[in-house]
Design an enzyme around this catalytic site. Structure first.
Site, PDB file in Angstrom:
ATOM      1  N   GLU A   1      79.814 -27.940 -15.196  1.00 32.95           N
ATOM      2  CA  GLU A   1      79.927 -27.159 -13.962  1.00 32.95           C
ATOM      3  C   GLU A   1      80.492 -28.023 -12.822  1.00 32.95           C
ATOM      4  OE1 GLU A   1      79.665 -24.057 -13.931  1.00 32.95           O
ATOM      5  OE2 GLU A   1      78.603 -23.663 -15.809  1.00 32.95           O
TER       6      GLU A   1
ATOM      7  N   CYS B   1      70.068 -21.052 -13.115  1.00 30.67           N
ATOM      8  CA  CYS B   1      70.771 -22.325 -13.373  1.00 30.67           C
ATOM      9  C   CYS B   1      71.481 -22.813 -12.121  1.00 30.67           C
ATOM     10  CB  CYS B   1      71.772 -22.178 -14.511  1.00 30.67           C
ATOM     11  SG  CYS B   1      70.965 -22.153 -16.115  1.00 30.67           S
TER      12      CYS B   1
ATOM     13  N   HIS C   1      76.406 -26.478 -19.032  1.00 27.44           N
ATOM     14  CA  HIS C   1      75.980 -25.273 -19.747  1.00 27.44           C
ATOM     15  C   HIS C   1      76.328 -25.385 -21.234  1.00 27.44           C
ATOM     16  CE1 HIS C   1      75.283 -22.317 -16.266  1.00 27.44           C
ATOM     17  NE2 HIS C   1      74.269 -22.144 -17.086  1.00 27.44           N
TER      18      HIS C   1
HETATM   19  N1  PCA Z   1      70.470 -20.262 -18.279  1.00 28.27           N
HETATM   20  C1  PCA Z   1      70.291 -19.399 -17.133  1.00 28.27           C
HETATM   21  C2  PCA Z   1      68.973 -19.777 -16.547  1.00 28.27           C
HETATM   22  C3  PCA Z   1      68.294 -20.598 -17.596  1.00 28.27           C
HETATM   23  C4  PCA Z   1      69.340 -20.920 -18.574  1.00 28.27           C
HETATM   24  O1  PCA Z   1      69.211 -21.679 -19.536  1.00 28.27           O
HETATM   25  C5  PCA Z   1      71.461 -19.440 -16.160  1.00 28.27           C
HETATM   26  O2  PCA Z   1      72.592 -19.739 -16.581  1.00 28.27           O
HETATM   27  O3  PCA Z   1      71.271 -19.160 -14.983  1.00 28.27           O
END
Ligand code: PCA
Length: 207
Positions: free
Chosen positions: A78, A141, A165
């Site tokens: 990210e 997240c 991610h």
């Molecule tokens: N993914 C979610 C919240 C927790 C996770 O593992 C997100 O992308 O917001």
């Protein structure tokens, strides 16, 4: 040198979350850096508190937060956290937040301070599909990512931090086979590589 790595609980009717499964599987040392592992609830606010407490307790040099982005086909690094909470999805405390700030009065966003381009290059070199993502979403997240970057900035801490991610694990897509997934082995190998690249960058920049 300490590296704090966080992963989330399962959410959205899933039984597992690849992020914490992968964090759990990491060795306790990578490139002579001590790996501190933390499980985080999928709860606005609380997730930030837990990581911030762990930062206070352990004084890491690097913080790498990890979450699941179901449906993505690669490991995504990210670029930016934004000051927005806005999702139809309830968090694990059943709270829904629509159109609000993560931190009232905070800046619009924070850039990741991880070496995002080098991380993608490193992953690609070891044949793991990876890319930069320009949005961590507007759910928990992104909220955790923003909240932690905000604390680091406000307290002027010398910490390199960012968010990664992960795709679904294959077992999560048995009932949604049209969606992408990545093997557990590749995700563990990938996250190790993320840590190695970040540690190398930190050492060359600050030590
Ligand atoms: N993914 C979610 C919240 C927790 C996770 O593992 C997100 O992308 O917001």
């Amino acid at each position: 040198m300490k590296v704090l790595v966080s992963g989330f609980d399962p959410f959205d009717r899933e039984k597992i979350n690849p992020s914490y499964e992968v964090v759990k599987a990491l060795p306790s040392k990578i490139e002579k850096a001590e790996i501190i592992k933390k499980k985080v609830p999928v709860v606005y606010g609380k997730s930030i508190e837990i990581v911030v407490e762990e930062i206070e307790r352990t004084s890491p040099y690097i913080v790498i937060m990890i979450g699941q982005a179901g449906g993505r086909a690669s490991i995504t690094v990210e670029r930016v956290a934004i000051n927005v909470n806005d999702s139809k999805m309830p968090d694990n405390s059943k709270k829904i937040i629509k159109g609000n700030f993560v931190v009232e009065g905070g800046p619009v966003g924070y850039f990741s301070t991880l070496p995002i381009y080098d991380i993608v290059k490193g992953l690609t070199r070891i044949k793991i599909p990876a890319g930069i993502s320009n949005s961590a979403g507007t759910f928990v997240c992104n909220s955790l990512f923003y909240g932690v970057m905000n604390e680091i900035s406000e307290r002027r801490l010398n910490i390199m931090a960012g968010f990664i991610h992960l795709p679904y694990l294959p077992i999560q897509t048995l009932k949604k086979p049209h969606l992408s997934s990545m093997s557990f082995e590749d995700m563990v190998k990938g996250v190790k590589k993320v840590i190695i690249t970040s540690v190398e960058e930190y050492r060359s920049k600050y030590m």
